[in-house]
Scaffold this motif. Sequence first.
Motif, short mmCIF file in Angstrom:
data_model
loop_
_atom_site.label_atom_id
_atom_site.label_comp_id
_atom_site.label_asym_id
_atom_site.label_seq_id
_atom_site.Cartn_x
_atom_site.Cartn_y
_atom_site.Cartn_z
N SER A 62 30.02 6.19 -34.16
CA SER A 62 28.91 5.64 -34.94
C SER A 62 27.64 6.42 -34.60
O SER A 62 27.22 6.44 -33.44
CB SER A 62 28.69 4.17 -34.59
N PRO A 63 27.04 7.09 -35.58
CA PRO A 63 25.80 7.83 -35.32
C PRO A 63 24.70 6.96 -34.71
O PRO A 63 23.96 7.43 -33.84
CB PRO A 63 25.40 8.36 -36.70
N SER A 64 24.61 5.71 -35.15
CA SER A 64 23.58 4.83 -34.58
C SER A 64 23.88 4.54 -33.12
O SER A 64 22.98 4.57 -32.27
CB SER A 64 23.51 3.51 -35.36
N ALA A 65 25.15 4.26 -32.81
CA ALA A 65 25.53 4.01 -31.41
C ALA A 65 25.32 5.25 -30.56
O ALA A 65 24.89 5.16 -29.40
CB ALA A 65 26.98 3.54 -31.35
N THR A 66 25.62 6.41 -31.13
CA THR A 66 25.40 7.67 -30.40
C THR A 66 23.93 7.80 -30.01
O THR A 66 23.60 8.12 -28.85
CB THR A 66 25.83 8.87 -31.25
N GLU A 67 23.04 7.53 -30.96
CA GLU A 67 21.61 7.62 -30.67
C GLU A 67 21.21 6.62 -29.59
O GLU A 67 20.41 6.93 -28.71
CB GLU A 67 20.80 7.41 -31.95
N MET A 68 21.78 5.42 -29.67
CA MET A 68 21.47 4.40 -28.68
C MET A 68 21.93 4.82 -27.29
O MET A 68 21.21 4.68 -26.30
CB MET A 68 22.11 3.07 -29.05
N LEU A 69 23.15 5.33 -27.20
CA LEU A 69 23.72 5.73 -25.91
C LEU A 69 22.86 6.79 -25.23
O LEU A 69 22.60 6.72 -24.02
CB LEU A 69 25.15 6.23 -26.10
N PHE A 70 22.42 7.76 -26.00
CA PHE A 70 21.58 8.82 -25.41
C PHE A 70 20.19 8.28 -25.08
O PHE A 70 19.59 8.67 -24.07
CB PHE A 70 21.51 10.01 -26.35
N ALA A 71 19.68 7.37 -25.89
CA ALA A 71 18.35 6.82 -25.64
C ALA A 71 18.30 6.02 -24.34
O ALA A 71 17.27 6.01 -23.65
CB ALA A 71 17.91 5.94 -26.81
N ILE A 72 19.41 5.36 -23.99
CA ILE A 72 19.41 4.52 -22.78
C ILE A 72 19.88 5.28 -21.54
O ILE A 72 20.07 4.68 -20.48
CB ILE A 72 20.28 3.27 -22.98
N GLY A 73 20.07 6.59 -21.68
CA GLY A 73 20.42 7.39 -20.52
C GLY A 73 21.90 7.50 -20.23
O GLY A 73 22.31 7.96 -19.16
N ALA A 74 22.75 7.10 -21.20
CA ALA A 74 24.20 7.18 -21.01
C ALA A 74 24.79 8.43 -21.64
O ALA A 74 26.02 8.55 -21.74
CB ALA A 74 24.87 5.93 -21.58
N GLY A 75 23.96 9.36 -22.06
CA GLY A 75 24.44 10.54 -22.75
C GLY A 75 25.44 11.37 -21.96
O GLY A 75 26.40 11.90 -22.52
#
Length: 311
Positions: A62-75
Amino acid sequence: MSRRTPRLFAAALAVGALLLGGCAEKTSNDTPAASGSAAAAFPVTVGRLTLDKRPEKIVSLSPSATEMLFAIGAGRQVTAVDDNSNYPAEAPKSDLSGFQPNAEAIAGKGPDLVVLSNDTNKIVDQLTTLKIPVLVTPAAATLDDTYQQLTDLGKLTGHPAEADAVTKKMKDDIAALTKDLPQRAKKLTYYHELGPELYSATSKTFIGSIYALAGLENIADPADADGKNGGYPQLSQEVIVKANPDFVFLADTKCCKQNAETVKARSGWAGVTAVKNNQIVGLDDDIASRWGPRVVDLLKAIVDATAKVPA
């Protein structure tokens, strides 16, 4: 890229991958990692999903989930993303599909957590059978849904503090953008374009809720008053011209090469207020179709455009 239909749009929105392209520049939503997540306690439970330890091989479809994961430092824990996850630039894009997820292909990435936006082809059961943990993050209907998904991802990835920080920043930024909106005797009206076929989104959608924060009135609402189109009706040239919106917002600038000039060239649109007053606004297709932290950027684009009109 092929042009979209309302069915494609609805499906794409559900998996957070409506539109391709997108830029990788830093935005106001890039949040420094907070400290303390290394000590996040496991096991953790979100809904029916329990993880005994922090996942280190996350697959996001999910592109939205991908953005969220990187935003919260889980990238750094994300080892593969779907073929539509194009932000941020460092996301490990693969040939995995969020539209037609394949359990065997996903399993081949060796994930210890898979994040999806829907259960296409009963993929959740398939992955569960393979003993692969799955989190479903459906298309958000409200900002509260976005905040909850950030919180859930923060818990599951061992980054609860970072997730809280991102959520707080989003709320603070949105409050700052909306606190000094001009008081207008009559609301400005708008038409949000999903594609040149004239599909739009009503106020009952996530996209519509962002425009509502800016105090705008949606001309598409009467076209789906009964909700039978799921909030995404197709309008006609005549309906749009008669509604005479103050603004036209284009969410099809990348996919379909629409811009102020192509809109001005449309037959019968010359008298529309948005055209006459050069109030045609090109949006970033990706930002306008996702529900991650960059919704703040969407709101800012709307507020900045409409602020130019005297109250």
